[in-house]
Design a protein around this motif. Structure first.
Motif, PDB file in Angstrom:
ATOM      1  N   THR A 149       0.505  -1.372   0.522  1.00 54.20           N
ATOM      2  CA  THR A 149      -0.100  -0.180   0.318  1.00 54.20           C
ATOM      3  C   THR A 149       0.917   1.209  -0.481  1.00 54.20           C
ATOM      4  O   THR A 149       2.059   1.652   0.925  1.00 54.20           O
ATOM      5  N   SER A 222      -4.308   1.246  -3.339  1.00 45.84           N
ATOM      6  CA  SER A 222      -3.677   0.914  -3.165  1.00 45.84           C
ATOM      7  C   SER A 222      -4.066  -0.780  -3.893  1.00 45.84           C
ATOM      8  O   SER A 222      -5.676   0.130  -4.776  1.00 45.84           O
ATOM      9  N   THR A 223      -4.022  -1.890  -4.594  1.00 46.23           N
ATOM     10  CA  THR A 223      -4.685  -2.842  -5.673  1.00 46.23           C
ATOM     11  C   THR A 223      -5.235  -3.966  -4.751  1.00 46.23           C
ATOM     12  O   THR A 223      -5.934  -4.745  -5.255  1.00 46.23           O
ATOM     13  N   ASP A 224      -5.544  -4.205  -3.395  1.00 47.43           N
ATOM     14  CA  ASP A 224      -5.788  -4.472  -2.779  1.00 47.43           C
ATOM     15  C   ASP A 224      -7.509  -3.992  -2.242  1.00 47.43           C
ATOM     16  O   ASP A 224      -7.796  -3.274  -1.114  1.00 47.43           O
ATOM     17  N   PHE A 225      -8.413  -4.311  -2.666  1.00 48.98           N
ATOM     18  CA  PHE A 225      -9.882  -4.117  -2.641  1.00 48.98           C
ATOM     19  C   PHE A 225      -9.914  -4.735  -1.036  1.00 48.98           C
ATOM     20  O   PHE A 225     -10.225  -6.070  -1.092  1.00 48.98           O
TER      21      PHE A 225
END
Length: 256
Positions: A149, A222-225
């Protein structure tokens, strides 16, 4: 009065011999030994040289136990002059510090050429009244923000502006670059207390003098939903209140 103890501590910390300090003050080496043993006290002119040499105030030198409580915070002192990058239209860029560049940043944050070598970008939604920097997180100490992140922080130019309970990116001599929830106890003992949102990590303290930069977290990328079923949640106001009580109890315990 703590002059003798503080003088010996500051001289030793700077790696200065009694002879070297004696030469600065224009006295015999034996006189420095007498100062540090409490058998004699420097005259005012010598005290002025001592405070200039070690970057301390007279009040701190005489009455504050520096070895035990750390350096007192200078209310007017900026952390440092910030090096920024601008585009061809003279607008400030957000400089990105990837995790793999963290070690280099500790040595190069004041070097304009180094700063220009790091990735840069703009975010139009951020206020133009602050300077921003982006740092890539490593580790899981601040869940639900996962490793990778990118946290964007606004520059804080005075440590006294740090607000307890908020999250900050700190660039420190002792811990490197860290992202933590910070509690401000500078007035009490010259320290900041750093708390992880992940309860598996213990809080710890950082002396004011060891902070090179501090950035208040304003946004993250962030690409982490987030998963609706994920039970991880941000720290609540109740959690923060409990943290403050525990930290105050720890301070009382250490003083005792």
């Amino acid at each position: 009065m703590l002059l003798a103890k503080n003088l010996k501590f500051l001289r030793s910390k700077e790696g200065m011999t009694q002879l070297e300090l004696a030469e600065k003050l224009g006295v015999q080496r034996s006189m420095i030994s007498a100062y540090e043993d409490g058998r004699s006290e420097p005259k005012l002119a010598a005290l002025e040289i001592i405070t200039e040499t070690f970057g301390t105030s007279l009040d701190e030198l005489l009455f504050h136990d520096i070895q035990v409580h750390g350096r007192k915070v200078n209310q007017q002192k900026n952390i440092k002059v910030l090096t920024i990058a601008v585009d061809d239209q003279d607008k400030e860029n957000i400089t990105m510090v990837p995790q793999k560049a963290s070690a280099g940043y500790l040595n190069g944050f004041a070097d304009p050429e180094y700063m220009e070598s790091l990735p840069q970008f703009h975010l139009p939604s951020l206020s133009t009244s602050s300077t921003y920097r982006a740092f890539e997180l490593s580790g899981d100490s601040m869940l639900p923000l996962v490793p990778g992140t990118i946290v964007i922080g606004a520059y804080v130019d005075q440590l006294t502006q740090v607000q307890s309970g908020k999250t900050y990116i700190l660039v420190t001599v002792t811990e490197g670059i860290v992202y933590k929830r910070v509690f401000n106890y500078l007035e009490e003992n010259g320290k900041l207390y750093l708390v992880s949102d992940n309860e598996h990590y213990k809080p710890y303290e950082v002396k004011a003098e060891d902070v090179l930069e501090i950035w208040e977290a304003k946004a993250f990328i962030s690409t982490d939903f987030p998963n609706p079923k994920d039970k991880s949640k941000p720290v609540s106001l109740e959690d923060i209140s409990q943290m403050i009580l525990e930290i105050k109890a720890e301070i009382v315990r250490m003083k005792g």
